[in-house]
Write a protein that holds these residues in place. Structure first.
Motif, PDB file in Angstrom:
ATOM      1  N   GLY A   6       0.817  -1.216   0.000  1.00  0.00           N
ATOM      2  CA  GLY A   6       0.000   0.000   0.000  1.00  0.00           C
ATOM      3  C   GLY A   6       0.845   1.257   0.000  1.00  0.00           C
ATOM      4  N   LEU A   7       1.822   1.322   0.917  1.00  0.00           N
ATOM      5  CA  LEU A   7       2.696   2.488   1.004  1.00  0.00           C
ATOM      6  C   LEU A   7       3.592   2.595  -0.232  1.00  0.00           C
ATOM      7  N   THR A   8       4.031   1.446  -0.733  1.00  0.00           N
ATOM      8  CA  THR A   8       4.862   1.437  -1.953  1.00  0.00           C
ATOM      9  C   THR A   8       4.123   2.067  -3.119  1.00  0.00           C
ATOM     10  N   THR A   9       2.874   1.663  -3.304  1.00  0.00           N
ATOM     11  CA  THR A   9       2.065   2.200  -4.405  1.00  0.00           C
ATOM     12  C   THR A   9       1.833   3.705  -4.234  1.00  0.00           C
ATOM     13  N   ARG A  10       1.563   4.131  -2.996  1.00  0.00           N
ATOM     14  CA  ARG A  10       1.280   5.554  -2.741  1.00  0.00           C
ATOM     15  C   ARG A  10       2.498   6.419  -3.064  1.00  0.00           C
ATOM     16  N   ILE A  11       3.691   5.987  -2.625  1.00  0.00           N
ATOM     17  CA  ILE A  11       4.898   6.783  -2.898  1.00  0.00           C
ATOM     18  C   ILE A  11       5.221   6.771  -4.386  1.00  0.00           C
ATOM     19  N   THR A  12       5.096   5.616  -5.010  1.00  0.00           N
ATOM     20  CA  THR A  12       5.371   5.503  -6.446  1.00  0.00           C
ATOM     21  C   THR A  12       4.451   6.406  -7.258  1.00  0.00           C
ATOM     22  N   LYS A  13       3.210   6.507  -6.809  1.00  0.00           N
ATOM     23  CA  LYS A  13       2.221   7.336  -7.493  1.00  0.00           C
ATOM     24  C   LYS A  13       2.478   8.831  -7.255  1.00  0.00           C
ATOM     25  N   SER A  14       3.174   9.154  -6.148  1.00  0.00           N
ATOM     26  CA  SER A  14       3.303  10.554  -5.736  1.00  0.00           C
ATOM     27  C   SER A  14       4.613  11.210  -6.155  1.00  0.00           C
ATOM     28  N   VAL A  15       5.740  10.478  -6.112  1.00  0.00           N
ATOM     29  CA  VAL A  15       7.034  11.077  -6.469  1.00  0.00           C
ATOM     30  C   VAL A  15       7.786  10.166  -7.422  1.00  0.00           C
ATOM     31  N   ASP A  16       8.580  10.772  -8.316  1.00  0.00           N
ATOM     32  CA  ASP A  16       9.394   9.957  -9.221  1.00  0.00           C
ATOM     33  C   ASP A  16      10.755   9.687  -8.588  1.00  0.00           C
ATOM     34  N   ASP A  17      11.648   9.034  -9.347  1.00  0.00           N
ATOM     35  CA  ASP A  17      12.950   8.625  -8.802  1.00  0.00           C
ATOM     36  C   ASP A  17      13.808   9.814  -8.379  1.00  0.00           C
ATOM     37  N   THR A  18      13.575  10.977  -8.987  1.00  0.00           N
ATOM     38  CA  THR A  18      14.384  12.153  -8.644  1.00  0.00           C
ATOM     39  C   THR A  18      13.799  12.941  -7.476  1.00  0.00           C
ATOM     40  N   GLY A  19      12.594  12.580  -7.044  1.00  0.00           N
ATOM     41  CA  GLY A  19      11.960  13.292  -5.935  1.00  0.00           C
ATOM     42  C   GLY A  19      10.933  14.315  -6.392  1.00  0.00           C
TER      43      GLY A  19
END
Length: 784
Positions: A131-144
Motif C-alpha cells: 500500500g505504502l509502496t504504491t502511494r509513494i510511487t504514485k506521488s514522487v518519481d525517482d528524482t523526488g
C-alpha cells in the motif's frame, strides 16, 4: 581477528575488489565491517550465503538489488516529527519497491525449485508494504519530483499553469514578431523574477508600458513585463504558489504515512544491503574462479591448487598446502625469491577469506579450519620511533604472539631467528618453535638455518618443506614440496655462473661434516622425489591409456547392440508391411465371399473367421517376444493325425483329423472342424485313454468370460452386424446352446439386420422374440 595480521596479509585489497561490485550505500558500510569470523556456525552461514549468491548468479545473472541510499538521516528526522522532501521520500520509495521486487524474485526461485541454503530465510526478514509502496510511487518519481498523480488538486493546478503559460507566450508573440521587433534588442521572451519579459531598448520604454524588472549592465536594455500580460503573469504566479503549497501538503502527508513504518523500512534497507554484499561476494568469486571452502571437522587445512588471489592468475603458480593433520608445524626452506613468503601469505589470506564467508582461489573440495586468531610476523617491521633493530622488532612481535596464542590459532613467521648471529639465531628459533608447539597451534615458518631442517626432521608433528629450484635454469619454480627440506644451492649456482672450480671445491671442504651430511640427505630426498614423480606420471599415462581402451570397447559394444536392435526392428517393420498388404488383399477376398453368399452361394462362416485369424497372427510386435524358448520347442515337436492338440488361437482342445498337402492340419474342435498351421497348434500331455473319454463338445475355457447376452443398442448398423457375427462365433466356441441378442426397438433397422443374419447362418437352430417380461420384440433369443 587482529587488524595487524589482516593488514600484512592485504585483506583490505580483497575487500576493495569486492567493493567494485557493490551498488548500495548500506552494502558498502557492511563491506567495511567485513572481518574473518572465529565461530564455526557463523562462518558456515556466511559461506552458505555466498554459495546461494553463486547459484543465483549462475542461474539468473544476479540478485536484483537497486542502487539504494542510507536512510538513517531520514529515520532520525521522522522520529523527531520532521518531514521529508521529495528526494528523501524517493529514496524510501526505492527501498520499498526493491523489497517488493525481491519478494517476487525469490518466489519465482521457489517455483523453479532452486535449492538455497540461507537466502530464502534472509528474504523472510523483508517486510513488504504494497500500500505504502504504491502511494509513494504514485506521488514522487525517482528524482523526488512530485507527480501530477499525487492528487487531483495538483493535477488541476498544473493544467491551469500550462494553459496560462501558453496564453502568455501567445500574447508575447506580438512583441517579438512584426513591427514591434524594432523596439527590442533581441526578439525573445525571457524570465525575470519568475515573470515573462521582453528585452526593450531603453529609448522605447514608453512604447510598451508595464513593469520594468531588470536592466542590462550597459543600461541599453530594459527587461519589461508588458502591461497586456501583467494580469496573466499575476494569475500564473498565484497558480505557481498554489502548486508549491499543494506539493508541500503532499510531501507532509507522505511523511506522516512513512513515519510509523520507518523502522521496518530501515531494517529492509539493511537486509537489501546484505543481499548487495552477497551479490558482490558471488560476483568476485566468479571473477577469481573461486570455490566453496569446506570446513574441516578435524581442524585441518587442505588446500588443493591454491593460488594467491592478488597475483595475476596467468602468472601465479598453484600449490597444494596441507597442515594440521599429521603435522602442525611446517618449516619452509629454500633460496631467496623462491616463493616462501608468498606461499605463507597465500595460506593466511585464503584462511581469512574463508572465515569471512568468501569463496577461495583453490580447487574444489579444499578444506579450511576455523581459527580464533591469525598471527603474522612477516617482513621488516623495524620501528624507528622505538629505535628497535630488525631482530628486536621481530622478537617483540613474536613475544606478543606467544602470550596470546592458543590451540585454535594459526601462526605465520617469516625468516624465523633472522637478524642476528646465525648460531644464536638458529638456537632461539628452535626454542621459539618448541614453546609455540606446546600450545598445539598450527605454525608455518620460513628459515635459512640448516639446524632447523634437522630439527623438523627429528621432531614429531613437524615437517620440512621447500620451494623447488631448477638447477639447470638457476630459477625458482615456485612449487611447494612438502616433506623435503630445501638446499641453498650456493655452490651449484656459483659453479654454473662461472666461479673457479678450485674456489667452489675449497668452499665445500670448509663446510662442517654435519652440513655436508644434511645436504647429501636433501639431495637424496630430491632424487627420490623426482623418481617417484616420474613413476607416478608413467602410471597415470598407463591408466589414461587403459581408460581410453575401455571407453572404446564400451562404445563399440554399444554401437553393436544398437545396430543389432535396429536391424531386428527394421526387419519386423518390413514384415509387418507385407502382412498389412496381405491383410488388405484378404479383406477384398472375404468381401467377395460375402457377396457370393448374399447371392445364394453357401459359404461357411468358420472358414472366413479362420482365414482372417490366420492373417492376424502373422503380425509380429516390434518389441522382441519373450517366449523364444517356447516357440523353439514348438518347432521341434512332431504332430501327427490323432494327436490331442491345443489351438492357441482359441485356447480349445481338439484332435488332429488329417494333414493336407499345404501342411495345414484339420482339427476337430467339438462340432467344428477348422484348419491350422503347425505354429498355431501345441501338443497336449493328455493320454489317448483320457481323450477317448472326453465328451464331443467344445469346452468353455477359463479364459472365456463371454456373456450369454449381446447388447447392440446405440450402435451403428455396420458395427452392430460385425459385432453380432463375431459374437455368434465366440458363443459357438464357448459351447453355449442359447444366447440373447438385445437390439431394442428404435427404427427397426438393427432388428431386421439381426433377423436377416440369423436366417442365413447355418449354425443357428432357431430364434424368436423374447417373452414380454424379458424385453419382448426388443430382444431375440437364439438357439445354437
Amino acid at each position: 581477528m587482529n587488524n595487524k595480521a589482516l593488514n600484512v596479509l592485504e585483506f583490505d585489497k580483497i575487500k576493495a575488489e569486492i567493493g567494485k561490485f557493490l551498488i548500495t550505500s548500506r552494502g558498502n558500510t557492511l563491506l567495511k565491517k567485513l572481518m574473518p569470523m572465529s565461530v564455526e556456525s557463523i562462518v558456515q552461514r556466511l559461506i552458505d550465503q555466498t554459495k546461494d549468491g553463486m547459484d543465483i548468479v549462475r542461474f539468473k545473472g544476479e540478485i536484483p538489488v537497486r542502487k539504494l541510499a542510507d536512510l538513517h538521516d531520514q529515520a532520525n528526522r521522522l522520529k523527531k516529527d520532521g518531514n521529508l522532501n521529495g528526494t528523501e521520500l524517493a529514496a524510501i520509495g526505492e527501498v520499498l519497491k526493491n523489497t517488493s521486487e525481491l519478494k517476487e524474485f525469490f518466489e519465482k526461485l521457489k517455483d523453479d525449485q532452486i535449492d538455497l541454503r540461507q537466502l530464502y530465510d534472509l528474504n523472510e526478514k523483508l517486510i513488504d508494504n504494497p500500500g505504502l509502496t504504491t502511494r509513494i510511487t504514485k506521488s514522487v518519481d525517482d528524482t523526488g519530483r512530485v507527480l501530477d498523480t499525487a492528487s487531483d488538486d495538483l493535477k488541476y493546478i498544473r493544467e491551469q499553469i500550462s494553459r496560462l503559460n501558453s496564453d502568455i507566450r501567445s500574447s508575447m508573440e506580438r512583441y517579438t514578431r512584426g513591427k514591434n521587433t524594432k523596439y527590442l534588442t533581441e526578439s525573445i521572451v525571457t524570465l525575470r523574477d519568475d515573470r515573462f519579459v521582453v528585452p526593450v531598448k531603453t529609448e522605447y520604454r514608453a512604447k510598451f508600458g508595464g513593469v520594468v524588472h531588470d536592466q542590462s549592465a550597459s543600461g541599453q536594455t530594459l527587461y519589461i513585463e508588458p502591461e497586456a500580460v501583467v494580469g496573466l503573469n499575476n494569475r500564473l504566479h498565484d497558480s505557481q504558489t498554489s502548486e508549491k503549497l499543494e506539493e508541500i501538503r503532499i510531501l507532509n502527508q507522505l511523511s506522516d504515512l512513512v513515519r510509523p513504518e520507518i523502522d521496518d523500512i530501515v531494517k529492509n534497507n539493511e537486509v537489501l544491503g546484505e543481499f548487495d554484499l552477497i551479490n558482490a561476494k558471488a560476483k568476485y568469486a566468479n571473477e577469481i574462479k573461486g570455490t566453496e571452502p569446506l570446513i574441516s571437522d578435524d581442524h585441518v587445512v587442505d588446500l588443493k591448487d591454491a593460488k594467491h588471489p592478488l597475483i595475476d592468475p596467468d602468472r601465479v603458480i598453484a600449490n597444494d598446502i596441507k597442515i594440521g593433520d599429521d603435522y602442525k608445524t611446517m618449516l619452509i626452506t629454500g633460496p631467496n625469491t623462491g616463493g616462501k613468503t608468498i606461499t605463507m601469505k597465500t595460506l593466511g589470506l585464503i584462511q581469512a577469506m574463508a572465515q569471512a564467508g568468501l569463496f577461495i582461489p583453490a580447487h574444489e573440495e579444499s578444506q579450511v579450519a576455523v581459527f580464533d586468531e591469525i598471527f603474522v610476523d612477516i617482513g621488516d617491521e623495524q620501528s624507528i620511533e622505538q629505535n628497535l633493530s630488525t631482530f628486536s622488532s621481530h622478537m617483540d612481535n613474536i613475544i606478543n604472539i606467544m602470550h596470546k596464542v592458543s590451540e585454535r590459532s594459526l601462526v605465520l613467521i617469516d625468516e624465523l631467528g633472522a637478524g642476528t648471529d646465525p648460531q644464536e639465531g638458529a638456537a632461539i628459533a628452535i626454542a621459539i618453535l618448541e614453546k609455540l608447539s606446546k600450545s598445539d597451534c598450527v605454525i608455518m615458518a620460513t628459515t635459512h638455518y640448516p639446524e632447523l631442517k634437522v630439527y623438523a626432521y627429528n621432531t614429531t608433528d613437524t615437517i620440512n618443506a621447500s620451494m623447488e629450484f631448477d638447477e639447470k635454469s638457476l630459477k625458482p619454480t615456485y612449487r611447494l614440496m612438502i616433506g623435503i627440506p630445501g638446499s641453498s644451492n650456493a655452490f651449484n649456482i656459483a659453479a654454473r655462473l662461472g666461479m673457479d672450480r678450485e674456489v667452489v671445491d675449497r668452499g665445500q671442504s670448509l663446510m662442517s661434516g654435519e652440513s655436508q651430511d644434511l645436504n647429501n640427505m636433501i639431495k637424496d630426498l630430491e632424487n627420490r622425489r623426482k623418481e617417484f614423480e616420474k613413476k607416478n606420471e608413467d602410471l597415470n599415462a598407463q591408466l589414461t591409456h587403459n581408460k581410453e581402451i575401455e571407453d572404446d570397447y564400451e562404445k563399440k559394444r554399444t554401437e553393436l547392440d544398437n545396430s543389432k536392435e535396429s536391424e531386428i526392428q527394421a526387419a519386423k517393420v518390413r514384415a509387418n508391411q507385407i502382412v498389412s498388404k496381405s491383410r488388405k488383399e484378404s479383406d477384398k477376398i472375404i468381401d467377395r465371399l460375402r457377396k457370393l453368399e448374399q447371392a445364394g452361394v453357401a459359404v461357411k462362416e468358420d472358414q472366413i473367421i479362420s482365414a482372417k485369424t490366420g492373417l492376424k497372427n502373422l503380425h509380429q510386435d516390434e518389441a522382441v517376444k519373450k517366449n523364444k524358448v517356447l516357440r523353439r520347442n514348438k518347432r521341434k515337436q512332431q504332430l501327427k493325425v490323432g494327436d490331442e492338440v491345443k489351438a492357441l488361437t482359441y485356447g480349445q482342445i481338439g484332435t488332429i483329423v488329417r494333414k493336407d498337402k499345404n501342411n495345414q492340419y484339420e482339427v476337430q474342435l467339438g462340432i467344428l472342424k477348422m484348419k491350422f498351421s503347425e505354429d498355431d497348434l501345441e501338443k497336449t500331455d493328455a493320454k489317448p485313454e483320457e481323450s477317448e473319454k472326453k465328451p464331443t463338445m467344445v469346452r468353455r475355457t477359463k479364459s472365456s468370460g463371454l456373456s450369454s447376452k449381446l447388447d447392440l443398442r446405440g450402435k451403428r448398423y455396420e458395427e452392430a452386424m460385425t459385432e453380432l457375427d463375431q459374437y455368434i462365433d465366440s458363443a459357438l466356441l464357448a459351447g453355449y446352446n442359447q444366447v440373447t441378442i438385445v437390439h431394442g426397438f428404435g427404427t427397426g433397422v438393427i432388428r431386421k439386420g439381426v433377423t436377416k443374419y440369423l436366417q442365413r447362418n447355418p449354425r443357428v437352430k432357431s430364434f424368436g422374440y423374447a417373452p414380454a417380461s424379458s424385453g419382448g420384440s426388443g430382444a431375440t433369443i437364439v438357439d445354437l
